[in-house]
Write a protein that holds these residues in place. Sequence first.
Motif, PDB file in Angstrom:
ATOM      1  N   PHE A  29      82.530  31.592  82.644  1.00 15.65           N
ATOM      2  CA  PHE A  29      81.190  31.971  82.173  1.00 15.65           C
ATOM      3  C   PHE A  29      80.254  32.217  83.345  1.00 15.65           C
ATOM      4  O   PHE A  29      80.276  31.474  84.330  1.00 15.65           O
ATOM      5  N   ASN A  61      90.418  41.539  64.914  1.00 17.56           N
ATOM      6  CA  ASN A  61      89.710  41.722  66.188  1.00 17.56           C
ATOM      7  C   ASN A  61      90.281  42.967  66.870  1.00 17.56           C
ATOM      8  O   ASN A  61      91.168  42.884  67.706  1.00 17.56           O
ATOM      9  N   ALA A  86      80.040  33.312  64.991  1.00 23.28           N
ATOM     10  CA  ALA A  86      80.997  34.349  65.377  1.00 23.28           C
ATOM     11  C   ALA A  86      82.195  33.744  66.096  1.00 23.28           C
ATOM     12  O   ALA A  86      82.120  32.645  66.653  1.00 23.28           O
ATOM     13  N   GLN A 115      75.885  37.497  62.483  1.00 21.61           N
ATOM     14  CA  GLN A 115      76.675  36.528  63.242  1.00 21.61           C
ATOM     15  C   GLN A 115      75.922  36.078  64.498  1.00 21.61           C
ATOM     16  O   GLN A 115      75.205  36.864  65.115  1.00 21.61           O
ATOM     17  N   LEU A 116      76.115  34.813  64.822  1.00 21.86           N
ATOM     18  CA  LEU A 116      75.466  34.246  66.010  1.00 21.86           C
ATOM     19  C   LEU A 116      76.547  33.809  66.978  1.00 21.86           C
ATOM     20  O   LEU A 116      77.515  33.162  66.583  1.00 21.86           O
ATOM     21  N   SER A 124      89.509  33.834  68.043  1.00 26.40           N
ATOM     22  CA  SER A 124      90.664  34.679  67.688  1.00 26.40           C
ATOM     23  C   SER A 124      92.001  34.136  68.158  1.00 26.40           C
ATOM     24  O   SER A 124      92.137  33.681  69.301  1.00 26.40           O
ATOM     25  N   LYS A 151      86.750  44.169  63.025  1.00 25.82           N
ATOM     26  CA  LYS A 151      85.589  44.000  63.910  1.00 25.82           C
ATOM     27  C   LYS A 151      85.613  45.172  64.881  1.00 25.82           C
ATOM     28  O   LYS A 151      86.599  45.373  65.606  1.00 25.82           O
ATOM     29  N   SER A 181      71.734  43.606  73.856  1.00 27.62           N
ATOM     30  CA  SER A 181      72.631  44.483  73.095  1.00 27.62           C
ATOM     31  C   SER A 181      72.133  44.745  71.675  1.00 27.62           C
ATOM     32  O   SER A 181      72.658  45.605  70.970  1.00 27.62           O
ATOM     33  N   GLY A 217      73.550  40.218  70.055  1.00 22.89           N
ATOM     34  CA  GLY A 217      72.187  40.076  70.563  1.00 22.89           C
ATOM     35  C   GLY A 217      71.216  39.336  69.674  1.00 22.89           C
ATOM     36  O   GLY A 217      70.014  39.396  69.907  1.00 22.89           O
ATOM     37  N   SER A 256      90.524  34.991  62.611  1.00 26.53           N
ATOM     38  CA  SER A 256      90.366  36.213  63.405  1.00 26.53           C
ATOM     39  C   SER A 256      91.659  36.417  64.185  1.00 26.53           C
ATOM     40  O   SER A 256      92.107  35.504  64.880  1.00 26.53           O
TER      41      SER A 256
END
Length: 385
Positions: free
Chosen positions: A61, A135, A20, A270-271, A46, A172, A227, A251, A108
Amino acid sequence: MIDLRTDYVGLKLKNPFIAAAAGITGSLHQLKKAEESGIAAVVLKSYFQKSVCRRSPTPHFALLQSGHGRVRATTLYSYEQASERDLDGYAQLIREAKESLSIPIIASINCFNEEGWQQAARAVEEAGADAVELNLSCPHGVHLMEGRDLVKELAATTAFVRSLVSIPIIPKLTPQMSSPLALALAVEKQGASAMVCFNRFTGLEINLETLEPILHGGYAGHGGPWSLYYNLRWLSEIAPCVKVPISASGGVWTGQDAAKYLLAGATTVQLCSVIVAEGYGAVSRIIRELEDYMAQKGFSDLGQLRGKLGKIRTMEEVDRTQRIVAEVEEEKCTGCGNCVRVCIYNAISLEDGKAVVNELCQGCGLCREVCPTKAIYYVDVGERK
Ligand SMILES: Cc1cc2nc3c(=O)[nH]c(=O)nc-3n(C[C@H](O)[C@H](O)[C@H](O)COP(=O)(O)O)c2cc1C
């Protein structure tokens, strides 16, 4: 031999897994790692027309754990915004990726006016992207659309971009709507070639010392294995209502998670956060887990699995006649008392260090869930009067 090959917007993929859009697909180095991992295609991080988004704050993060004790949910909380590249640099990355990689490259783009969409869509097509994701759902921007008609605006954007390029266009979608189905139907009607269900949610975490939002001081992307269930719920409702393929996102941390999306009708999966947290090594594990699941069920290709989810019952169709009650396998019971603590019906007590169920049991199912030694099972005691 399990055949995982799949077609997606005219692209021949060796398996249904796509990396992803995120920092994990932001550079040529990352894209090469993606290909080496066995992934079938990549969506580039993106490009954002809004240049302020092209530099992410540091740090951006956090891995959050919510809940308490043994019952915890993991959130990958982040404020990693756009690709750092301007449009020329982004097109250059597409060209380099097309030269160096043999898997499909999906661009994207995220823009805020017609001029931006026009320039970006044409630039990625000219650079050789195999398809482009729109996006329309960045969790850092969705709240800015508050009070506007999201469905109408995103459908109009889809129609506009459709009129500009001939490569497949893949909006998306955001899951943050009262009905993501309305959005899915609207973008399909306006010429979407496929759709991604879904981007992440927007969240807020607070530092209890400083009383401020953590990281950069604002809202951030909020996703993680939890999710899966919300996204699966909406994907299962959207899939039977649209003809275009759906790429599931949200998720997926195991091959079993992927199998659930495929059963609900997804064409590709998608991962993202699993790769952020575990590295690209997660991909081969997830592929193996999907193959193992399929072998165990006797499915030899994805066609035998895709869309085979059983009927989702309406309120009227739910079976309310069956009555089950809990029983305890005495030898396995350690007398921990978890079942007693969770029983809201006052139907379990401890006697001589063992759980004992009485006639107040409503068969709710929770005691079995919390029993650490699987000492609780259910017996069917026939129809309810
Ligand atoms: C750090 C990070 C950065 C992301 N950046 C983008 C992005 O630039 N464009 C986009 O469409 N989605 C972006 N996403 C969303 C992912 O592509 C994916 O849809 C989402 O994380 C849900 O999947 P997951 O649960 O597997 O992470 C990002 C996600 C993460 C975690």
